[in-house]
Scaffold this active site. Structure first.
Site, PDB file in Angstrom:
ATOM      1  N   LYS A 108       1.001  -1.403  -0.018  1.00 50.12           N
ATOM      2  CA  LYS A 108       0.038  -0.035   0.153  1.00 50.12           C
ATOM      3  C   LYS A 108       0.910   1.217   0.019  1.00 50.12           C
ATOM      4  CE  LYS A 108      -3.924   1.851   2.536  1.00 50.12           C
ATOM      5  NZ  LYS A 108      -4.664   1.701   3.894  1.00 50.12           N
ATOM      6  N   SER A 189      -9.785   1.724   2.732  1.00 49.11           N
ATOM      7  CA  SER A 189      -8.809   2.568   2.277  1.00 49.11           C
ATOM      8  C   SER A 189      -7.758   1.978   1.202  1.00 49.11           C
ATOM      9  CB  SER A 189      -7.925   3.783   2.886  1.00 49.11           C
ATOM     10  OG  SER A 189      -7.139   2.791   3.786  1.00 49.11           O
ATOM     11  N   SER A 213     -10.442  -0.630   6.430  1.00 48.58           N
ATOM     12  CA  SER A 213      -9.560  -0.374   5.452  1.00 48.58           C
ATOM     13  C   SER A 213      -9.016  -1.610   4.879  1.00 48.58           C
ATOM     14  CB  SER A 213      -8.546   0.432   5.504  1.00 48.58           C
ATOM     15  OG  SER A 213      -9.018   1.755   5.776  1.00 48.58           O
TER      16      SER A 213
END
Length: 522
Positions: A108, A189, A213
């Site tokens: 990420k 996210s 997330s």
């Protein structure tokens, strides 16, 4: 997960990068890739039927082909192929470092790497950031021989910028798309990480969760998402929201790959005290057991989830049937309290205080040309509205900047203790009162359209587990039309290994995952 035949893997390996192509969902290589596990790849590399360099080239080609319509990958690592060649050389000398030797992994884009890649948290304000060292979890991956393939898109600032934020959108990389239906939300996210794993752009990806997330995007993309107990994976070197919630973890197409990755990245880090306490949660010799559910008491959490979407209800009923068939004792009425309102008066101000403290500390300590604190970040966004605010504002940043960021303040400490206590009791009380080994519930509803939020009537389990610091593992459970539906296993703090085994046993019996078809609309 059924084992892929080495003969079949060998045929695919003959075409080197063609191993992963074509990308059409009905093409044999795509189906084959979707079912291949890390142990399959390791056996093939050990038998010289495949190399890490071939595998890495294949993923890079797949990214080149699919990413223009998915926007899941922000950047690829210019040093990935060199690392793969080095891994192949080590393997030839019989010095494979771990189960992840030569395996390409995406990070990420809020995860520090001290290399030629950026770490922006999705914000153009951070394009000049130059972290001085790898995040602890990245150090673990590199030491294990994994190939850092690149960085995945995310909801900018991990979805803590605006109340009207669109999941999967960042100023750096635009809008991530759900590979099952491109007009549907990938959730956030960790949207890019989940989409990349689902679409086979890497063997496994790393996400982070503060509240949903990892779980939400993994469920929306028919992948396995592991949100661990707080501290099981160190947060040092990860752009923060709050150290009281933030939790990195793997997202993969199967539980085997997620568990092997988690075993590598977990560990005690002196820079993150929570990781020292959590270190024993994942044994280094973790074994997955298909019979793990036999004789276990699994609570069924329906309230706030049932009666909203008929197809999701059908998938959940099938899940309950599968649990019974695996020898689990199914215990109805294990509904966890909706803490959304009871926790909010304490949680929201505590989060604002923590975010200001933690983000300011990260910004001030990170080398490079970028805002040094929250005030400068807000000013940057105001000055670059076309790039940073074409779709939504920065109201959460502004609210957080009004907080004093003082973690020693007694009011703050009371708020944090109250919020965490409410969340922990909401789970502990149900586990204890019904003598449960775990609780299972829907992870979410089928993905909503990109331009519309999800159904507000659905009660997410992630608020309880994130505030409590407890594990939440989502596994593919079925489909509502073309859209995936996942189920979550919840349990007590540091019961992560047990939940991984439950998730594995369920996965092996259900075989619910299907490769994405990249439909233009659901």
């Amino acid at each position: 997960m059924r084992t892929t035949s080495l003969k079949r893997l060998s045929v695919a390996a003959l075409s080197a990068a063609g191993l992963l192509l074509p990308a059409a969902a009905d093409a044999s290589p795509a189906r084959f890739l979707d079912q291949t596990t890390i142990p399959d790849l390791q056996r093939a590399m050990d038998r010289k039927q495949l190399t890490s360099e071939q595998l890495t080239r294949g993923y890079l080609r797949r990214i080149e082909e699919l990413n223009p319509k998915l926007h899941a990958v922000v950047q690829t690592n210019p040093d990935a192929l060199a690392a793969a060649k080095e891994s192949d050389a080590r393997r030839r000398t019989h010095s494979s470092r771990s189960a992840l030797e030569g395996i390409p992994v995406l990070l990420k884009e809020n995860t520090d790497t001290a290399d030629r890649q950026t770490t922006t948290a999705g914000s153009t304000a951070m394009l000049g950031s130059r972290p001085a060292k790898d995040a602890f979890l990245v150090q673990r991956l590199r030491a294990a021989g994994a190939i850092v393939l690149g960085k995945a898109n995310l909801s900018e600032w991990s979805n803590f910028r605006s109340g009207g934020q669109i999941p999967g959108w960042s100023g750096v990389a635009g809008q991530t798309r759900n590979p099952y239906a491109l007009d549907r939300s990938p959730c956030g996210s960790s949207s890019g990480s989940a989409v990349a794993a689902a679409a086979g752009l890497a063997t496994v990806a790393i996400g982070t969760e503060t509240d949903g997330s990892i779980v939400c995007p993994a469920a929306a993309t028919s992948t396995v998402g592991v949100k661990t107990s707080l501290g099981v994976v160190s947060r040092s070197g990860v752009v923060p929201i709050t150290t009281q919630h933030d939790t990195p973890g793997p997202i993969a197409r199967n539980v085997t790959d997620a568990a092997l990755t988690l075993a590598v990245i977990t560990g005690a880090d002196s820079a993150d005290p929570a990781s020292v306490a959590a270190a024993p949660a994942i044994p280094k010799d973790l074994r997955l057991d298909r019979n793990a559910l036999r004789g276990k008491r699994i609570g069924i959490w329906r309230k706030g989830h049932t009666g909203i979407d008929q197809q999701a209800d059908r998938v959940f009923e099938s899940t309950v049937h599968t649990l019974r068939s695996l020898g689990a004792t199914v215990v109805e009425g294990a509904d966890v309290e909706d803490i959304s309102w009871s926790v909010k008066p304490d949680l929201f101000p505590a989060l604002l205080t923590e975010f200001k403290h933690d983000l300011n500390a990260y910004l001030s300590a990170t080398p490079g040309n970028h805002p040094r604190n929250l005030s400068e970040l807000i000013a940057y966004n105001d000055q670059h509205r076309d790039a940073e605010m074409p779709l939504f504002d920065q109201s959460l940043l502004i609210e957080a900047n009004k907080a004093d960021g003082n973690l020693t303040d007694q009011t703050y400490r009371r708020q944090r203790a109250a919020a965490t206590g409410i969340a922990q009791r909401s789970i502990d009380d149900v586990l204890a009162s019904k003598s449960l080994d775990a609780i299972i519930t829907l992870s979410g509803l089928p993905a909503s359209p990109l331009d519309r939020p999800g159904d507000p009537k659905f009660l997410s389990s992630t608020r309880n587990t994130s505030v409590a610091g407890y594990p939440n593992i989502t596994v593919p459970a079925g489909f509502a039309g073309p859209l995936p539906v996942g189920v979550s296993f919840l349990g007590a703090k540091y019961h992560d290994a047990q939940l991984l085994n439950f998730a594995y046993a369920y996965e092996q019996a259900s075989h619910a995952r299907q490769a994405p078809r990249y439909l233009p609309a659901a």
